[in-house]
Scaffold this active site. Structure first.
Site, PDB file in Angstrom:
ATOM      1  N   ASP A 115      25.654  -8.571   2.445  1.00  0.00           N
ATOM      2  CA  ASP A 115      24.301  -8.059   2.434  1.00  0.00           C
ATOM      3  C   ASP A 115      24.165  -7.138   1.232  1.00  0.00           C
ATOM      4  O   ASP A 115      25.151  -6.599   0.730  1.00  0.00           O
ATOM      5  CB  ASP A 115      23.996  -7.326   3.752  1.00  0.00           C
ATOM      6  CG  ASP A 115      22.494  -7.160   3.964  1.00  0.00           C
ATOM      7  OD1 ASP A 115      22.096  -6.709   5.047  1.00  0.00           O
ATOM      8  OD2 ASP A 115      21.724  -7.491   3.036  1.00  0.00           O
TER       9      ASP A 115
ATOM     10  N   ASP B  79      23.862 -13.650  11.763  1.00  0.00           N
ATOM     11  CA  ASP B  79      24.904 -12.616  11.839  1.00  0.00           C
ATOM     12  C   ASP B  79      24.429 -11.565  12.818  1.00  0.00           C
ATOM     13  O   ASP B  79      23.211 -11.307  12.908  1.00  0.00           O
ATOM     14  CB  ASP B  79      25.163 -11.971  10.461  1.00  0.00           C
ATOM     15  CG  ASP B  79      24.236 -10.780  10.231  1.00  0.00           C
ATOM     16  OD1 ASP B  79      23.100 -11.028   9.752  1.00  0.00           O
ATOM     17  OD2 ASP B  79      24.620  -9.633  10.562  1.00  0.00           O
TER      18      ASP B  79
HETATM   19  C1  K7H Z   1      20.182  -5.754  13.219  1.00  0.00           C
HETATM   20  N1  K7H Z   1      18.960  -6.311  12.659  1.00  0.00           N
HETATM   21  C2  K7H Z   1      18.854  -6.528  11.303  1.00  0.00           C
HETATM   22  N2  K7H Z   1      17.703  -6.881  10.729  1.00  0.00           N
HETATM   23  C3  K7H Z   1      17.947  -6.962   9.401  1.00  0.00           C
HETATM   24  C4  K7H Z   1      17.098  -7.230   8.346  1.00  0.00           C
HETATM   25  C5  K7H Z   1      17.592  -7.203   7.060  1.00  0.00           C
HETATM   26  C6  K7H Z   1      18.964  -6.937   6.809  1.00  0.00           C
HETATM   27  C7  K7H Z   1      19.823  -6.687   7.887  1.00  0.00           C
HETATM   28  C8  K7H Z   1      19.303  -6.697   9.169  1.00  0.00           C
HETATM   29  N3  K7H Z   1      19.874  -6.425  10.401  1.00  0.00           N
HETATM   30  N4  K7H Z   1      19.418  -6.880   5.524  1.00  0.00           N
HETATM   31  C9  K7H Z   1      18.598  -6.956   4.485  1.00  0.00           C
HETATM   32  N5  K7H Z   1      19.052  -6.827   3.205  1.00  0.00           N
HETATM   33  N6  K7H Z   1      17.269  -7.137   4.669  1.00  0.00           N
HETATM   34  C10 K7H Z   1      16.709  -7.454   5.936  1.00  0.00           C
END
Ligand code: K7H
Length: 371
Positions: free
Chosen positions: A93, A267
């Site tokens: 990420d 994930d």
């Molecule tokens: C636990 N929920 C969650 N929604 C997300 C949404 C995102 C994310 C990680 C997340 N984790 N990483 C990103 N870079 N953008 C959107």
């Protein structure tokens, strides 16, 4: 063994898709669940155990790894695969979500976000270019664009501003990533719970012709029907020949319903975090091993499972370990939970190939109610 990055659609069943994502470090069978390995480790697991549960790919976090042990240090040590002894695909990420949810004293501008580490308060700047640079230093196979995640609920103007900023950052990430044949950079569809903004975001990212598309800004506390509505609106706008990744999702029920709406990759920290808190996922629903009713129960979690953690240990023993806060409790329940999630994904892939996804999903759901 391939030198390029590609997605192959093998079968569809209604909105559900069976495919595979191929890259030099391996092939990811989709629909796929990616165990979360935030700081370069899937907590309480050995990597060969993670592989043994059936995982084709794991997730790492730019935010955590840049703070500790540091991206340049990971590169000096040979990259994340070498360091963590996971030679197969890794998706990282970008840090967008974690900076907004974990760091302190954030300042967001067009250029990026400055923040202080939640660990030691040291100052950092994260720009689209730096995020891609860090993910390259980690030698990540699938890199995510830097985006701005708006916490819901939020004003339409706020969601629109963040969505449009994220599109400009996607362009900058695409330029910074350049042309890396065996790797991919995924765009992230934003737009909160607003259908019009979601469509605009997806259509603008599609024009950028990226190698994959994530749906972000969901699983942030909104009701499941809202998340599913956003998928029904977003997925049809995305190219059918590229993988679709729903970030941070989810429970087994979220996954079944999202596969039915065209999602290929998932994930979630749930199986690993729940395992550390004494909670087991099984074919008959969740079991809270902290509960005293397990104290004399000699049955295993699932005698039919091929995972030793589910098949070879009594609930009484697991209850004892959890109550005593023994490390083995977290280890066995994490192992059980990841094995359960991967078995669920295998069932889903088989069902789509057989054209029986709806029926299989219904019987899986009924199993949870049996208890
Ligand atoms: C636990 N929920 C969650 N929604 C997300 C949404 C995102 C994310 C990680 C997340 N984790 N990483 C990103 N870079 N953008 C959107």
């Amino acid at each position: 063994m391939t030198t390029s990055f590609s997605f192959r659609l093998i079968a569809t069943d209604g909105g559900a898709r069976r495919g595979e994502v191929s890259m030099p470090r391996g092939t990811v069978r989709t629909p796929a669940f990616m165990p979360v390995g935030t700081g370069g480790t899937v907590k309480a697991m050995y990597m060969d155990q993670v592989r043994g549960t059936g995982a084709d790919i794991i997730l790492g976090n730019t935010y955590h790894l840049m703070l500790r042990p540091g991206a340049e240090r990971v590169a000096r040590l040979g990259g994340l695969h070498e360091l963590a002894r996971w030679p197969w695909p890794i998706l990282t990420d970008s840090g967008g979500f974690q900076v907004m949810s974990l760091s302190k004293l954030r300042k967001l501008t067009e250029n990026g976000v400055t923040f202080r580490s939640h660990i030691d308060g040291a100052p950092y700047e994260m720009t689209p270019e730096r995020s891609i640079e860090i993910q390259g230093l980690l030698d990540s196979d699938i890199q995510m664009q830097l985006d701005e995640c708006t916490a819901l609920p939020a004003k339409h103007s706020e969601i629109e501003r963040a969505m449009e900023l994220s599109l400009r950052w996607a362009e900058r990430c695409k330029v910074a990533f350049g042309d890396q044949p065996g790797k991919a950079m995924f765009g992230i569809v934003q737009g909160g719970d607003d259908a019009g903004l979601r469509v605009r975001s997806a259509q603008a990212l599609k024009v950028m012709d990226l190698k994959g598309y994530a749906v972000g800004g969901l699983a942030v506390g909104e009701p499941q029907p809202v998340m599913l509505d956003m998928l029904e609106i977003t997925c049809p706008e995305l190219p059918g020949d590229k993988p679709r990744y729903l970030m941070g999702v989810g429970t087994p029920d979220d996954i079944l319903k999202s596969v039915a709406r065209g999602i290929d990759m998932f994930d979630c920290v749930m199986p690993t975090r729940a395992g550390r808190h004494g909670l087991a996922y099984t074919r008959r629903g969740k079991v809270n091993l902290r509960n005293a009713r397990h104290a004399d129960d000699h049955r295993p979690l699932d005698e039919e499972s091929d995972c030793p953690a589910a098949r070879d240990y009594s609930r009484a023993y697991l209850h004892h370990l959890v109550r005593s806060q023994e490390a083995l409790g977290a280890m066995l329940l994490t192992w059980n939970n990841l094995a359960y999630y991967q078995r669920l994904m295998q069932d889903i892939r088989d069902a789509i190939e057989a054209g029986q996804f709806a029926d299989r999903a219904a019987s899986i759901t009924e199993g949870w109610a049996r208890g």
